[in-house]
Write a protein that holds these residues in place. Structure first.
Motif, short mmCIF file in Angstrom:
data_model
loop_
_atom_site.label_atom_id
_atom_site.label_comp_id
_atom_site.label_asym_id
_atom_site.label_seq_id
_atom_site.Cartn_x
_atom_site.Cartn_y
_atom_site.Cartn_z
N GLY A 131 0.52 -0.92 0.34
CA GLY A 131 -0.12 0.38 0.04
C GLY A 131 0.26 1.61 -0.41
O GLY A 131 1.43 1.22 0.94
N LEU A 132 0.04 2.35 -0.49
CA LEU A 132 1.02 3.49 0.02
C LEU A 132 1.67 3.59 0.94
O LEU A 132 3.26 4.23 0.99
CB LEU A 132 0.08 4.43 -0.74
CG LEU A 132 -0.42 4.97 -2.44
CD1 LEU A 132 -1.14 6.60 -2.66
CD2 LEU A 132 0.74 5.36 -2.69
N ASP A 133 1.42 3.72 2.14
CA ASP A 133 1.78 3.98 3.58
C ASP A 133 2.69 3.13 3.94
O ASP A 133 4.04 3.43 4.20
CB ASP A 133 0.92 3.83 4.84
CG ASP A 133 -0.54 4.87 4.55
OD1 ASP A 133 0.02 6.09 4.30
OD2 ASP A 133 -1.69 4.69 4.94
N CYS A 143 6.08 13.03 2.72
CA CYS A 143 4.21 13.27 1.62
C CYS A 143 3.66 13.47 2.58
O CYS A 143 3.33 13.50 3.38
CB CYS A 143 3.67 11.64 1.76
SG CYS A 143 2.36 12.44 1.01
N SER A 144 3.54 15.63 1.91
CA SER A 144 2.84 16.57 3.00
C SER A 144 1.55 16.61 3.12
O SER A 144 0.73 16.94 4.12
CB SER A 144 3.80 17.46 2.93
OG SER A 144 2.58 17.49 1.31
N VAL A 153 -0.46 11.04 -6.24
CA VAL A 153 0.47 10.92 -7.29
C VAL A 153 1.71 11.72 -6.95
O VAL A 153 2.59 10.33 -7.76
CB VAL A 153 -0.27 12.00 -8.23
CG1 VAL A 153 0.71 11.88 -9.67
CG2 VAL A 153 -1.26 11.80 -8.75
N GLU A 154 2.08 12.39 -5.92
CA GLU A 154 3.77 12.22 -5.93
C GLU A 154 4.37 12.10 -5.44
O GLU A 154 6.15 11.30 -5.85
CB GLU A 154 3.89 13.38 -4.87
CG GLU A 154 3.05 14.77 -6.21
CD GLU A 154 3.14 16.49 -5.10
OE1 GLU A 154 3.81 16.18 -3.86
OE2 GLU A 154 2.97 17.48 -5.91
N VAL A 155 3.49 10.83 -3.98
CA VAL A 155 4.21 9.48 -3.62
C VAL A 155 4.45 9.16 -4.88
O VAL A 155 5.38 7.83 -4.39
CB VAL A 155 3.39 8.52 -2.46
CG1 VAL A 155 3.45 7.79 -2.38
CG2 VAL A 155 3.36 10.07 -1.96
#
Length: 462
Positions: A131-133, A143-144, A153-155
């Motif tokens: 997952g992204l996390d 990631c802010s 998307v930037e991640v």
């Protein structure tokens, strides 16, 4: 990674494309490995955003009140997607919402897609979570604005840069193309089927040159299961033979897995597809039927399933494909429990049986054991094979619903017979009035018995 691709993320009012709507879109388009444009916008979903979703995304109703509707941004979005592969983390979620939104505008979205979750699994198989996390933690990505479209998307963009540094551009491109090639169907099948196939429960049918199906299957995810037939090396398997003959694919969505199992069983028996074997009706099935009295010999009689009635179900034991199999199974039971082969009907004769002389029978045949005791021991020995009486006074319905495709069905049964499924009150009323001759169908019996054993099941007394 690819000649042209778009990294995209959506925020939505919920998880169901047919019911929920998009609240934010963020994307970056790449051509030749270089970022050429990026775009983000809030979207008015034309529905309330729950406090739960607000807590996750940080997008509230005031923020989207004056935002454009999806129909106002659809043309811009299509321009960014033009000629590119749509990449997203769990791409089926985002793609499903986009298809639903475009469908409301009368537009069929046709887009090649690539899932960065699957890409991560192939590139980093040593990790369990993708997952992204997990990716943020694994690679130390800053990631802010997590759970906002452009932030996520930037991640993904950062992850792809890191993957290219660690594995090389060639490996990244090769892996991406491997995932894209996995989404193929046999030659002659319209590629649009990939876009049309639902990711919901149901039954699929493979056809050759005529109207009789080659194969009928079921799945909780039709699209994934159909593609699995063609995504691997099946040179020595049934799937390879099917793929060489297939000319057409159809599917029927159901409200859930139980409905899919019932429909699959019925279609296979009705259509007799050549590549289905296990669920074809076995017309020679038979069972042992126990006598009503401990002294009525033989105690067991072999009957065909055609001869089983609702009243005799509880006195029937086992399901066998042949008399030979039934006799062999019963002989094992008799020997294991020291029962009398003469009294159960395995051997002719009167007086002490040969098994008693070998001390393998407790002597009901020669007065050494009470018939009642022998009868009870026989029933106990057979209990695991016993077919169950119908436990309800009449017809019942099993209700099944699916929020993902909006389907709801009531599956109607009587005396273990599957009478059909109804999606509305009129159809249900028709099934309740229907009369059918009882036939003991082993597949329906097993399916319903398993379903009744589940904790979360909605039974309706009809």
């Amino acid at each position: 990674m690819l000649p042209a691709y778009v990294l995209l993320d959506l925020e939505t009012t919920g998880a169901t494309p047919l019911r929920d709507r998009i609240t934010e879109i963020g994307l970056i388009r790449y051509e030749g490995g270089v970022e050429v444009s990026r775009w983000q916008t809030l979207v008015n979903p034309e529905m309330h955003i729950s406090s739960f979703i607000q807590g996750i995304t940080g997008i509230n109703n005031d923020m989207v009140k004056d935002a454009p509707l999806f129909q106002d941004v659809a043309a811009d979005l299509m321009t960014y997607l033009q000629g590119a592969v749509l990449c997203a983390h769990n791409v089926r979620f985002d793609h499903g919402f986009l298809k639903s939104e475009f469908k409301r505008l009368g537009i069929t979205l046709r887009q090649n897609v690539l899932c960065t979750v699957k890409l991560s699994r192939l590139l980093y198989p040593e990790h369990k979570s993708h997952g992204l996390d997990a990716i943020i933690q694994r690679h130390g990505i800053a990631c802010s604005s997590r759970h906002r479209a452009m932030g996520d998307v930037e991640v993904m963009a950062a992850f792809l840069e890191i993957a290219q540094l660690e594995h090389g551009a060639y490996k990244l491109e090769q892996t991406a193309n491997q995932l894209l090639k996995g989404q193929t169907l046999p030659a002659g099948i319209d590629p649009q089927l990939l876009e049309d196939m639902p990711e919901t429960p149901g039954v699929y049918l493979f056809y050759g040159d005529n109207t009789l199906p080659l194969y009928v299957g079921k799945s909780v995810n039709i699209r994934s299961r159909v593609l699995s037939h063609f995504s691997g090396d099946h040179a020595r398997t049934k799937s390879m033979r099917i793929s060489q003959e297939i000319k057409h694919i159809e599917w029927i969505e159901t409200a859930g897995e139980f409905g899919a199992l019932l429909l699959e069983s019925r279609l296979i028996k009705e259509r007799q597809p050549i590549y289905n074997r296990q669920l074809r009706r076995e017309r020679q099935l038979c069972s042992w039927q126990l006598s009503d009295s401990s002294t009525q010999t033989p105690l067991l009689t072999l009957v065909n399933h055609d001869d089983i009635t609702p009243a005799s179900l509880g006195q029937s034991y086992g399901t066998y494909r042949s008399k030979r199999q039934a006799v062999a199974a019963l002989r094992q039971i008799v020997e294991a429990h020291q029962l009398c082969p003469q009294w159960v009907g395995l051997e002719p004769g009167q007086g002490p049986c040969f098994a008693f002389q070998l001390k393998r029978c407790k002597g009901v045949c020669c007065g050494k054991e009470s018939p009642d005791i022998h009868y009870l021991r026989l029933k106990q020995a057979l209990i695991a094979q016993q077919l169950k009486y119908w436990p309800y006074p009449g017809k019942i319905g099993i209700k099944e619903s699916n929020a993902d495709n909006g389907k709801s069905s009531i599956h109607v049964f009587e005396h273990w017979n599957y009478l059909g499924s109804a999606e509305d009150e009129a159809a249900c009323a028709e099934l309740l009035l229907s009369k059918s001759d009882f036939y003991f169908d082993l597949d329906s019996y097993k399916l319903l018995l398993k379903e009744l054993g589940k904790a979360k099941i909605k039974i309706i007394q009809l």
